[in-house]
Structure formats: structure tokens, C-alpha cells
Design a protein around this motif. Structure first.
Motif, PDB file in Angstrom:
ATOM      1  N   UNK A  90      -9.328  62.142 -16.218  1.00 24.43           N
ATOM      2  CA  UNK A  90      -9.407  60.801 -16.302  1.00 24.43           C
ATOM      3  C   UNK A  90      -7.983  60.110 -16.219  1.00 24.43           C
ATOM      4  N   UNK A  91      -6.983  60.783 -16.763  1.00 24.35           N
ATOM      5  CA  UNK A  91      -5.753  60.251 -16.770  1.00 24.35           C
ATOM      6  C   UNK A  91      -4.779  61.035 -15.870  1.00 24.35           C
ATOM      7  N   UNK A  92      -5.388  61.848 -14.973  1.00 26.34           N
ATOM      8  CA  UNK A  92      -4.416  62.723 -13.895  1.00 26.34           C
ATOM      9  C   UNK A  92      -3.294  62.006 -13.105  1.00 26.34           C
ATOM     10  N   UNK A  93      -3.567  60.699 -12.666  1.00 25.67           N
ATOM     11  CA  UNK A  93      -2.498  60.045 -12.210  1.00 25.67           C
ATOM     12  C   UNK A  93      -1.607  59.705 -13.038  1.00 25.67           C
ATOM     13  N   UNK A  94      -1.769  59.162 -14.100  1.00 26.02           N
ATOM     14  CA  UNK A  94      -0.924  58.748 -15.266  1.00 26.02           C
ATOM     15  C   UNK A  94      -0.066  59.876 -15.437  1.00 26.02           C
ATOM     16  N   UNK A  95      -0.674  61.081 -15.603  1.00 25.71           N
ATOM     17  CA  UNK A  95       0.251  62.285 -16.391  1.00 25.71           C
ATOM     18  C   UNK A  95       0.800  63.190 -15.116  1.00 25.71           C
ATOM     19  N   UNK A  96       0.684  62.766 -13.866  1.00 28.98           N
ATOM     20  CA  UNK A  96       0.964  63.652 -12.608  1.00 28.98           C
ATOM     21  C   UNK A  96       2.494  63.896 -12.343  1.00 28.98           C
ATOM     22  N   UNK A  97       3.250  63.204 -13.355  1.00 31.95           N
ATOM     23  CA  UNK A  97       4.868  63.522 -13.221  1.00 31.95           C
ATOM     24  C   UNK A  97       5.213  64.768 -14.036  1.00 31.95           C
ATOM     25  N   UNK A  98       6.209  65.264 -13.951  1.00 33.55           N
ATOM     26  CA  UNK A  98       6.842  66.314 -14.610  1.00 33.55           C
ATOM     27  C   UNK A  98       8.063  65.991 -15.486  1.00 33.55           C
ATOM     28  N   UNK A  99       8.052  66.645 -16.776  1.00 36.03           N
ATOM     29  CA  UNK A  99       9.213  66.938 -17.513  1.00 36.03           C
ATOM     30  C   UNK A  99      10.143  67.854 -16.947  1.00 36.03           C
ATOM     31  N   UNK A 100      11.320  67.890 -16.338  1.00 32.63           N
ATOM     32  CA  UNK A 100      11.991  68.656 -15.525  1.00 32.63           C
ATOM     33  C   UNK A 100      13.003  69.323 -16.479  1.00 32.63           C
ATOM     34  N   UNK A 101      12.940  70.621 -16.660  1.00 34.83           N
ATOM     35  CA  UNK A 101      13.862  71.274 -17.273  1.00 34.83           C
ATOM     36  C   UNK A 101      15.180  71.669 -16.680  1.00 34.83           C
ATOM     37  N   UNK A 102      16.318  71.715 -17.530  1.00 33.40           N
ATOM     38  CA  UNK A 102      17.482  71.653 -16.834  1.00 33.40           C
ATOM     39  C   UNK A 102      17.701  72.706 -15.879  1.00 33.40           C
ATOM     40  N   UNK A 103      17.146  73.990 -15.875  1.00 29.01           N
ATOM     41  CA  UNK A 103      17.277  75.007 -15.005  1.00 29.01           C
ATOM     42  C   UNK A 103      16.842  74.764 -13.814  1.00 29.01           C
ATOM     43  N   UNK A 104      15.928  73.900 -13.561  1.00 25.04           N
ATOM     44  CA  UNK A 104      15.248  73.464 -12.233  1.00 25.04           C
ATOM     45  C   UNK A 104      16.286  72.649 -11.572  1.00 25.04           C
ATOM     46  N   UNK A 105      17.138  71.980 -11.946  1.00 28.35           N
ATOM     47  CA  UNK A 105      18.329  71.353 -11.224  1.00 28.35           C
ATOM     48  C   UNK A 105      19.066  72.176 -10.353  1.00 28.35           C
ATOM     49  N   UNK A 106      18.970  73.365 -10.587  1.00 28.55           N
ATOM     50  CA  UNK A 106      19.925  74.316  -9.859  1.00 28.55           C
ATOM     51  C   UNK A 106      19.788  74.322  -8.202  1.00 28.55           C
TER      52      UNK A 106
END
Length: 498
Positions: A90-106
Motif C-alpha cells: 500500500x505504501x511501497x512508493x512512500x517507503x521506497x527510499x533507503x536508510x544508507x549505512x556508512x559503509x555503503x558510502x565507500x
């Protein structure tokens, strides 16, 4: 340095930052219930060494929609199929972003990875390339013979091990098979040999990245500390990514040189050639850098989760010998005494498919899925999920819910013979691959490979535990990370039966 010691040492440095963050007035919003947070650190100490289990215990007290304060990050935990459906459908679009962990910034992986970037035009292009070039039915059918060859190499290796009577590491064995199956699909080459150091290095890399992505990281809970990287997560991740990119760079550069040469080059029609063709199209929005980061996602995530699932399934069958016997009887009935396991037979293996479902219920590859983030305030069940809140779907807790499953702690594949539940994103009681637009793109390939390898290991060999160990004495403990591994590698002795 110990995680909690680092936390205590960093408290003075984050106090001013937290005062600013917590000054935001959320009193007008009704957050879901949850345990009372400590000043500054919130509920971090309640995560423990196995966060999926500890949070599941908290959910039994505070409900399937629960708020945790992890440092400065408001986290909403969902632990029921009904609420998971509301969030991911139902809320797939509203919750489609990610919380980005610090390790993924590499290496700016968070800006280039299909797993982490928003569902924008770039994400759609990468998703389309993955679907059409790799995971659609047509390319998967075209590479069946390749997977069959790698499967035969697995069986040949186990046959040799039967002669020595020594136990083998099933997880490592399966990992090498999956690694070579995928590397041949992508690059038309093996990347490792059984019992080779390179195979172990790849597995160590995959496990290390999963551990870094899953471990509680102070820099994720207090973003002001990201540049400091107090636990060294980002530093270690850079080392792991560098090793993988070094391998990819060598393969890609060699292929580009061959493509540039007019002498004797014949396109292999593997995934790499298909992706390189996309980069050469007019107005192409996919670059070589995009390809490297896409390969990183598919290699590290796909190989690790697939091999881990097969290892857990074999562990459960050895832990429950009567289930192993029942699976072998079904395979012999369908295939005959010396019949060859093929992908076209998977739909006939009703009990084996139930075993895989039961394994994914008890041991989901990614117990929280990848974290989502709310784009705006969303109301669910009379509560407010605030903008920028982190959303965790505890699929492990859903698999252990006694209101959904009879005797949830027991390995009972029979339950899936009695009810029509699948794991492809429509039945929210069982969503180990996620659901909605962010569902795991590699599900079709994982589905084939898990069943193919598990059926072959069960059909062609009998197995016994080493050192006269009894099934009930097996260590079935988990080790938490982004991927849920066994705490103790599965060792077993193969006995040729066909």
C-alpha cells in the motif's frame, strides 16, 4: 575496540549534536509504542549480539509496529504480515527510499548501487538491465547447461571426498559452486577451484561485507561521526571493495581490449558482453562504473545468500534425519534410482520445495531485509511513521510468530504441503526476498540454484555427522550480519549412494 566501549567514549562528542536533533518537536505526532530510550544512546544497548532476535522479543511486548530510538535515528520495526503488506504494498512508493549505512558510502557505492539509490530513473535503468540481461526467463533458460556443468563438478568433487571418508565444509563447497556458476554466467570463466585459497578468500570477502553491513555501527546512529568512523567499518569496507573491484577491473579491461581488437574476437554473449553493449548504445545511461557497482551487488549478495540458504537447508535435514529420508524418497520416486536432477524437474519436487520454504522461514537470508526510509509522514494503524524514519521489516520475527505458524521453532516442511504459500512477494507471511518494487531482483536465479544444488546433494549422497555426533547435538546457532550465517560451519561426511 569493543562496540560498547567505543559508544561510551564517543558520548561527549555527540551530546551537542543530539541536543540539536532532539529539539525537533515530535510531540504532536503519535509514534508507535516502544521501550523507553536512554538519553543520547536511545535503545542501542537493547540490540545485543543478535538484533533480529532481541528486537523480536521487544515486539512481543510492544506490538508488531514498534518504535526504537537508535541514537539520533528514529526506527520503526514491523513484525507482522498485515503491517508488512501495508508498508511494502500500500505504501511501497512512500517507503521506497533507503536508510544508507556508512559503509555503503565507500567509493560512492550508495550513489551507484541498485540496492541503495532511490527508485529514480537511474535505478529503473539498472533494474531493467538486470531483469532483461540476467534474470528473465529467456536468459536463465539459455544458461541452464552452464549451471548443469557446474553442478556436475560439484558432484564429482563430493564423489572424490567419499573415498577419503573425511568431513567436508558444505557451506564452502556450495559457495564455490555458486561462485563459479555466476562467474561463468557473467564472465564465461571460473573464479575459483574447490579447496582453493581463492574460493576461501571470496567467501571471506562476502561474509566480511555482510558482517560490516549488518553490525551495529555508531556512525550510522550518529551521522555526525561518519567522517571519524570510530569503529573502522568504513575503512575495512574500503579494503574489501578494493579487492573485488580489482578483480572486476582486470576482467573488464581484458574484455574491452578483446572487443577493440578486430582479430579473432567473438562475442561470448555472456552478461558482461550484454552490459558492455548497453554502454555503447546512443544516449546510454549506463556506464562502466555503473556496471562495476552492479556486479558488486550481484556477486556479494547473490552468492552469499544462495549458498547460505543451501547450507542452512542441509543443516536442518541433518538435524532432522526423518526429513532427509522423506526428501530422498521423493527424489528417487520422481527421478528414478540413477536419474539426473535438472531444473525442469523442480516443479515436481513438492516436498523439497517445502523444505526450501521452511528453511527460509526459519533462517531468512536477510533477517531485516534492507532498511527502508519514509519519504513523508505516513499513518499506519492510527500511529505516525515520521518522515526520514528508518523502516525495518523483521521477517525473522514473522517466521517465529506462533499466531502464524504452529510450533514455529520446529523444522516442519509439511506445513507448506498443507497451505499454498510462496516466497515471491505476494504472501506476506513469507517474504525473505522482500516485496514491492524493491523485491530482490535475483530471486528467479536463486530459486533455481538452491533447489538444483539441494536436490543433488540429497539425491546422490547419504550424509552423516563427523565424530559420531548425534543430530540432536548439532550447534544450530546463528551469526548475525546483513546475511544470516551459521555460527559454526556445517561439516558432514558424504557417502555415495548412487
Amino acid at each position: 575496540m569493543d562496540y560498547y566501549l567505543v559508544l561510551l567514549l564517543m558520548l561527549p562528542f555527540v551530546w551537542a549534536f543530539i541536543r540539536i536533533v532532539t529539539s525537533n518537536n515530535l510531540s504532536s505526532q503519535t509514534l508507535p509504542p516502544g521501550p523507553h530510550p536512554f538519553p543520547i544512546i536511545g535503545n542501542i544497548l537493547e540490540l545485543g549480539k543478535l538484533p533480529h532476535q532481541e528486537i523480536a522479543k521487544l515486539s512481543k511486548t510492544y506490538g508488531p509496529l514498534m518504535t526504537l530510538k537508535l541514537g539520533s535515528i528514529t526506527t520503526i520495526v514491523i513484525s507482522s504480515p498485515t503491517l508488512a503488506k501495508e508498508a511494502l504494498q500500500k505504501n511501497d512508493q512512500a517507503f521506497s527510499s533507503r536508510t544508507i549505512p556508512n559503509m555503503a558510502h565507500v567509493f560512492d557505492h550508495h550513489k551507484l548501487s541498485m540496492a541503495w539509490i532511490p527508485t529514480n530513473a537511474k535505478w529503473k535503468n539498472l533494474r531493467k538491465a538486470s531483469a532483461t540481461q540476467i534474470f528473465a526467463t529467456k536468459p536463465l533458460d539459455a544458461t541452464q547447461a552452464l549451471r548443469q556443468t557446474k553442478l556436475q563438478e560439484l558432484l564429482d568433487h563430493v564423489n572424490q571426498s567419499c573415498k577419503s571418508g573425511a568431513p567436508i565444509d558444505i557451506g564452502q563447497l556450495v559457495f564455490t559452486t555458486v561462485l563459479n556458476s555466476i562467474s561463468n554466467t557473467f564472465f564465461s570463466m571460473d573464479l575459483a577451484q574447490y579447496d582453493s585459497n581463492l574460493s576461501q578468500e571470496f567467501r571471506d570477502l562476502a561474509c566480511s561485507v555482510a558482517e560490516e553491513a549488518g553490525r551495529p555501527n555508531i556512525a550510522d546512529y550518529f551521522p555526525a561521526l561518519r567522517l571519524i568512523d570510530p569503529q573502522g567499518v568504513r575503512k575495512r569496507t574500503r579494503i574489501y571493495f578494493s579487492k573485488v573491484f580489482g578483480i572486476f577491473d582486470g576482467i573488464i579491461n581484458q574484455r574491452l581490449q578483446l572487443r577493440a581488437s578486430s582479430k579473432g574476437f567473438k562475442e561470448s554473449n555472456d552478461v558482461l558482453d550484454s552490459l558492455l553493449n548497453l554502454t555503447e548504445e546512443d544516449n546510454s545511461e549506463i556506464s562502466l562504473v555503473d556496471i562495476k557497482h552492479l556486479l558488486l551487488d550481484l556477486f556479494l549478495a547473490g552468492i552469499d545468500t544462495t549458498s547460505s540458504t543451501v547450507e542452512w537447508a542441509m543443516a536442518e535435514l541433518l538435524h532432522n534425519p526423518e526429513k532427509m529420508t522423506k526428501a530422498r524418497d521423493e527424489l528417487e520416486e520422481v527421478l528414478g534410482k540413477g536419474g539426473r536432477v535438472q531444473e525442469s524437474d523442480i516443479s515436481k519436487f513438492n516436498y523439497l520445495r517445502a523444505i526450501v520454504k521452511e528453511t527460509l522461514r526459519l533462517h531468512p537470508s536477510v533477517p531485516f531485509l534492507l532498511p527502508r526510509k519514509a519519504k513523508t509522514n505516513i499513518e499506519i494503524c492510527g500511529y505516525i511513521v515520521p518522515k526520514n524514519a528508518q523502516i525495518l521489516i523483521n521477517v525473522w520475527a514473522m517466521g517465529q510468530d506462533s499466531s502464524l505458524w504452529q510450533s514455529p521453532n520446529l523444522f516442519m516442511p509439511e506445513r507448506f504441503l498443507e497451505q499454498d504459500i510462496d516466497y515471491k512477494g505476494q504472501d506476506f507471511e513469507l517474504i525473505p526476498f522482500g516485496a514491492g518494487r524493491r523485491i530482490c531482483p535475483g530471486l528467479p536465479l536463486a530459486n533455481r540454484m538452491v533447489h538444483l544444488m539441494l536436490a543433488s546433494l540429497v539425491h546422490y549422497f547419504a550424509w552423516k555427522l563427523p565424530n559420531e555426533m548425534r543430530p540432536e547435538d548439532m550447534d544450530m546457532a546463528e551469526m548475525f550480519g546483513l546475511t544470516l550465517h551459521r555460527a559454526v560451519p556445517l561439516l558432514a561426511i558424504p557417502i555415495k549412494s548412487l
